[in-house]
Scaffold this motif. Structure first.
Motif, PDB file in Angstrom:
ATOM      1  N   CYS A  56       0.852  -1.183   0.000  1.00 55.94           N
ATOM      2  CA  CYS A  56       0.000   0.000   0.000  1.00 55.94           C
ATOM      3  C   CYS A  56       0.891   1.238   0.000  1.00 55.94           C
ATOM      4  CB  CYS A  56      -0.906  -0.018   1.235  1.00 55.94           C
ATOM      5  SG  CYS A  56      -1.995   1.403   1.321  1.00 55.94           S
ATOM      6  N   ARG A  70       3.608  -1.091  -7.516  1.00 51.94           N
ATOM      7  CA  ARG A  70       2.824  -0.031  -6.903  1.00 51.94           C
ATOM      8  C   ARG A  70       3.349   0.270  -5.496  1.00 51.94           C
ATOM      9  NH1 ARG A  70      -2.485   0.197  -4.451  1.00 51.94           N
ATOM     10  NH2 ARG A  70      -1.195   1.330  -2.985  1.00 51.94           N
ATOM     11  N   LYS A  85       0.018   9.305   0.821  1.00 52.02           N
ATOM     12  CA  LYS A  85      -1.121   8.480   1.211  1.00 52.02           C
ATOM     13  C   LYS A  85      -2.302   9.331   1.666  1.00 52.02           C
ATOM     14  CE  LYS A  85      -1.354   4.882   0.948  1.00 52.02           C
ATOM     15  NZ  LYS A  85      -1.681   4.161  -0.318  1.00 52.02           N
ATOM     16  N   HIS A 121      -8.437  -3.168  -2.273  1.00 52.50           N
ATOM     17  CA  HIS A 121      -9.338  -2.179  -1.688  1.00 52.50           C
ATOM     18  C   HIS A 121     -10.796  -2.579  -1.937  1.00 52.50           C
ATOM     19  CE1 HIS A 121      -5.510  -0.094  -2.031  1.00 52.50           C
ATOM     20  NE2 HIS A 121      -5.878   0.516  -0.930  1.00 52.50           N
ATOM     21  N   GLU A 149      -2.378  -5.397  -3.600  1.00 53.12           N
ATOM     22  CA  GLU A 149      -1.444  -5.047  -2.522  1.00 53.12           C
ATOM     23  C   GLU A 149      -0.763  -6.297  -1.961  1.00 53.12           C
ATOM     24  OE1 GLU A 149      -3.051  -0.728  -1.058  1.00 53.12           O
ATOM     25  OE2 GLU A 149      -3.628  -2.446   0.173  1.00 53.12           O
ATOM     26  N   ASP A 170      -3.034  -0.805   5.406  1.00 55.66           N
ATOM     27  CA  ASP A 170      -3.708  -1.864   4.645  1.00 55.66           C
ATOM     28  C   ASP A 170      -3.079  -3.254   4.748  1.00 55.66           C
ATOM     29  OD1 ASP A 170      -5.681  -0.115   3.973  1.00 55.66           O
ATOM     30  OD2 ASP A 170      -5.014   0.228   1.916  1.00 55.66           O
ATOM     31  N   GLN A 217      -5.409  -6.429   4.162  1.00 57.97           N
ATOM     32  CA  GLN A 217      -5.822  -6.802   2.810  1.00 57.97           C
ATOM     33  C   GLN A 217      -4.627  -7.141   1.921  1.00 57.97           C
ATOM     34  OE1 GLN A 217      -7.856  -3.107   2.057  1.00 57.97           O
ATOM     35  NE2 GLN A 217      -6.298  -2.357   0.663  1.00 57.97           N
TER      36      GLN A 217
HETATM   37 MN    MN Z   1      -4.005   0.768   0.253  1.00 57.52          MN
END
Ligand code: MN
Ligand code: PEP
Length: 366
Positions: A104, A128, A133, A274, A300, A311, A314
């Motif tokens: 993330c 990524r 953020k 997400h 992610e 994050d 996830q």
């Molecule tokens: Mn994220």
């Protein structure tokens, strides 16, 4: 208004029509296609007076575009937009799927490098990581800023991956444009119109995430903002919308993929991270996204999700991401797609059989 040029229209004729449109005080957007070039006209408040353009050499017809979005529309460009990157076979919107993976947020050099090496080895061509953020709480980690962008540039140099990272305002966009290969505009900024216009003046592709409660039309209008400024390299991204369902963080709306493909020539990728907010839902929804016809995934991944600064719950473990890639490779040929980039030491395309018939069957006009 859309000026459709004859198939045999010359470059000079196309140039003359564009010049005329600009002289009339509008903006001309020439969209070359396989069959013919169409020229979109924007900047007009009402109807464009067709008289002068109608009679120009090379012009086949003038079409009124009734939809509110114009440049994103298949009326203007029938063929899919394919976004390519120099020096690689990575594309968005071509037969090859685009897989973007990484944490993330960029937390430090070691973390970013550890994750990048593993996702690259598993076959991701895009890395990524957020350096800026947009956090719900002002007290949460806000990102490393330019230092984070520098780490990502180092990853590109070392691994040959292309970098995708978010810009949250005009100031960060300036820097993101300098360091990244793809500028991400996040869900929270999907209707930040001044940021969209600035991204439209950038010379890098823009990955535009769907707003948390955006309709299909609002999503396409946001892309139109970017394109109206002359940047035609826009990648749409479905990342889930807010609903009453509380078994997931958001509700991943996979039906928007064929809906977008019917109306627009732009590529669309899916963010199951997400979109679900739950690690155990990321792989199943990735499979579904590829099956539904998405042009790629943004996922992610963290090497130590329990210690992630954002994050973590996830984020996939690197081994889970490698397994996800294996599954994606199995599904891709069923929908006529390939998965380029098979690992850290090889950047050549994996030769999976292309089933063009199936691709045609999922095409938007079907
Ligand atoms: Mn994220
Ligand atoms: C992200 O990609 O880390 C992110 C913040 O995504 P979104 O804008 O979709 O919430």
């Amino acid at each position: 208004m859309l000026v459709v040029m004859k198939a045999q229209a010359t470059e000079e004729q196309i140039g003359a029509v564009c010049q005329k449109i600009e002289e009339l005080g509008y903006r001309a957007h020439a969209m070359p296609g396989a069959q013919r070039t169409a020229i979109g006209i924007t900047g007009n408040r009402g109807e464009v007076e067709p008289g002068t353009l109608d009679e120009m050499p090379g012009v086949q017809e003038l079409i009124r575009v009734t939809k509110p979005y114009k440049l994103v529309s298949r009326d203007v460009k029938q063929e899919n937009t394919v976004i390519t990157f120099a020096g690689t076979d990575a594309t968005f919107g071509g037969p090859g799927l685009a897989v973007i993976a990484g944490p993330c947020a960029i937390e430090n050099r070691e973390q970013a490098m550890a994750v990048a090496e593993q996702v690259c080895r598993a076959g991701a061509q895009f890395f990524r990581g957020g350096a800026y953020k947009p956090r719900t709480s002002p007290y949460s980690f806000q990102g490393l800023g330019e230092a984070g962008l520098q780490i990502m540039a180092e990853i590109r140099d070392k691994l040959g991956m292309k970098i995708v990272t978010e810009a949250i305002d005009n100031e960060s966009l300036e820097l993101v444009e300098k360091y990244a290969d793809v500028i991400q505009i996040g869900a929270r900024n999907m209707q930040n119109f001044s940021l969209l216009k600035r991204a439209g003046r950038a010379r890098k592709p823009v990955l535009l995430k769907r707003g948390m409660s955006a309709t299909l039309e609002e999503f396409l209008m946001a892309a139109e903002y970017v394109m109206s400024e002359g940047n035609y390299t826009v990648i749409l991204c479905e990342r889930g919308v807010r609903t009453f369902a509380d078994h997931t963080r958001n509700t991943l709306d996979l039906s928007i993929v064929p809906a977008v493909q019917r109306l627009s020539h732009l590529p669309i990728v899916v963010d199951p991270s997400h979109g679900t907010g739950k690690r155990n839902k990321v792989t199943p929804l990735s499979r579904a996204a590829i099956a539904v016809g998405a042009d790629g995934l943004i996922v992610e991944v963290h090497h130590e999700p329990d210690r992630a600064m954002s994050d973590g719950i996830q984020s996939l473990y690197p081994e889970q991401f490698a397994e996800l890639m294996k599954q994606v490779r199995q599904i891709a040929p069923v929908v006529g797609r390939t998965v380029p980039g098979i690992g850290i030491h090889s950047r050549t395309s994996e030769t999976l059989p292309a089933q063009s018939g199936v691709r045609a069957a999922i095409s938007p006009s079907a």
